[in-house]
Design an enzyme around this catalytic site. Structure first.
Site, short mmCIF file in Angstrom:
data_model
loop_
_atom_site.label_atom_id
_atom_site.label_comp_id
_atom_site.label_asym_id
_atom_site.label_seq_id
_atom_site.Cartn_x
_atom_site.Cartn_y
_atom_site.Cartn_z
CG ASN A 180 -0.13 0.14 2.45
OD1 ASN A 180 0.94 -0.25 2.67
ND2 ASN A 180 -0.61 1.09 3.26
CB CYS A 182 1.88 4.19 4.47
SG CYS A 182 0.82 5.57 4.41
N GLY A 183 3.43 1.48 2.93
CA GLY A 183 4.55 0.68 2.89
C GLY A 183 4.36 -0.55 4.08
CD GLU A 184 0.68 0.88 6.49
OE1 GLU A 184 -0.82 1.41 6.68
OE2 GLU A 184 1.25 1.18 5.48
#
Length: 369
Positions: free
Chosen positions: A246, A248-250
């Protein structure tokens, strides 16, 4: 208060009214409604902003924060189709990630047109422009993640693409780091940049890693995604392959993957402990209330699982993916505050031991639920 009102609540709606609306929209029955409502009003758990904004609200937006695009094929038809799908996803409030590694490198020969490819970074501009247009029309700023594998021939151009304040402004960008690349970095070996099995260039792995780190230090981009590790640790790895995350990378997700998010607020489980205060031997007069946490997890999991069947989906493919796997991401917030209140220095071995215990309880109880 201001952000909650602006982003997550309907006009004139109080926090209490919003939580009652969300609990009512996600209940199994009256008992479940009362349990979940109490947890929300006490802020022991809060679903992510999209769930708060969408469930039971009059506006037709999705409750999913995160999406990843379907696989981009190396053709103009596929790129434009995925751009249209991205527009629909962002229009309903979802952020979206893409893996551009499947697009042929800049300057590659296109036989059908007898011309040269402009490469993945130029095609990212199409998605950037769509996101800008949609962000200006809605409540929520559009959000995108662009990923390129570290072994793609255009990786050097990708690393430098955002070394300014004007290019790809609607994107976060991350390099998909492979085990083979990290092995080459550690052992100072040469590294091949390839596409469709053909070696385009050989570079020094260490120098390429340094360039990623310098760009990240100077411009805060690109990030790195250890893509092989992500796939190895994915508990759905037997039925999917992940290439992107996604915005934000989380949240690593498969093609058309969507994720429901929410967080347990650990501060709310820190309780004054009479016995500890009386003996004065413990590092703190507070203890962590594991029993209440365990008790809260089942109604939370049931409510969040109901989102999957009751929300609006931008695309049919996203609905199928979500309902087949019923994925949810339940995390924690207030970690530093809670751990320090219990007397542990942030990041110390004792702090990490406590956090591991908390996460074990959450994981196991979630699976049971």
């Amino acid at each position: 208060e201001e952000i909650s009102q602006m982003k997550y609540r309907s006009k004139g709606e109080s926090f209490k009214e919003a939580m009652i609306r969300v609990a009512d929209a996600l209940k199994d029955n009256e008992e479940h409604y009362l349990q979940f409502k109490e947890i929300l009003l006490d802020q022991r758990f809060l679903p992510a902003g999209r769930v708060q904004a969408a469930m039971g609200a009059p506006r037709a937006v999705t409750s999913f924060n995160c999406f990843v695009s379907g696989t981009l094929e190396d053709s103009m038809d596929s790129i434009m189709e995925k751009a249209a799908e991205a527009a629909q996803t962002m229009r309903l409030g979802g952020g979206i990630g893409y893996d551009f590694s499947s697009l042929r490198p800049r300057g590659d020969h296109i036989a059908s047109l007898d011309s040269r490819s402009s490469g993945p970074i130029s095609f990212m501009g199409i998605f950037d422009a769509i996101c800008k247009t949609i962000a200006s029309a809605g409540h929520r700023r559009g959000a995108q993640m662009g990923v390129l594998r570290v072994d793609h021939p255009d990786i050097e151009e990708f690393i430098r693409a955002k070394n300014n304040s004007t290019t790809l402004t609607q994107f976060n960008v991350s390099v998909g780091i492979t085990d083979a690349f990290m092995d080459a970095v550690i052992n100072d070996k040469p590294f091949n940049l390839t596409f469709n099995g053909r070696v385009y260039k050989t570079v020094k792995a260490k120098a390429l890693w340094d360039e990623i780190m310098r760009a990240s230090w100077d411009w805060a981009e690109p990030g790195v995604l250890f893509i092989d590790t992500i796939n190895k640790k994915n508990n759905l790895g037997y039925c999917e392959t992940i290439a992107a995350t996604n915005p934000c990378g989380e949240q690593p997700l498969p093609p058309y993957g969507a994720c429901l998010l929410g967080s347990f607020n650990l501060v709310k489980y820190v309780k004054w402990d009479e016995l500890k205060e009386a003996t004065g031997k413990a590092p703190s007069i507070y203890s962590f209330d594991y029993e209440t946490l365990k008790h809260d997890i089942a109604p939370v999991v049931r409510a969040m699982d109901n989102v999957i069947d009751r929300t609006v989906y931008p695309l049919e493919a996203q609905r199928r993916e979500a309902q087949n796997k019923r994925r949810m991401g339940l995390g924690v917030t207030g970690v530093a505050n809670a751990g320090e209140a219990l007397g542990y220095t942030y990041g110390s071995p004792e702090f990490l031991e406590w956090l591991e215990e908390v996460m074990t309880v959450i994981r196991d109880t979630c699976y049971q639920s």
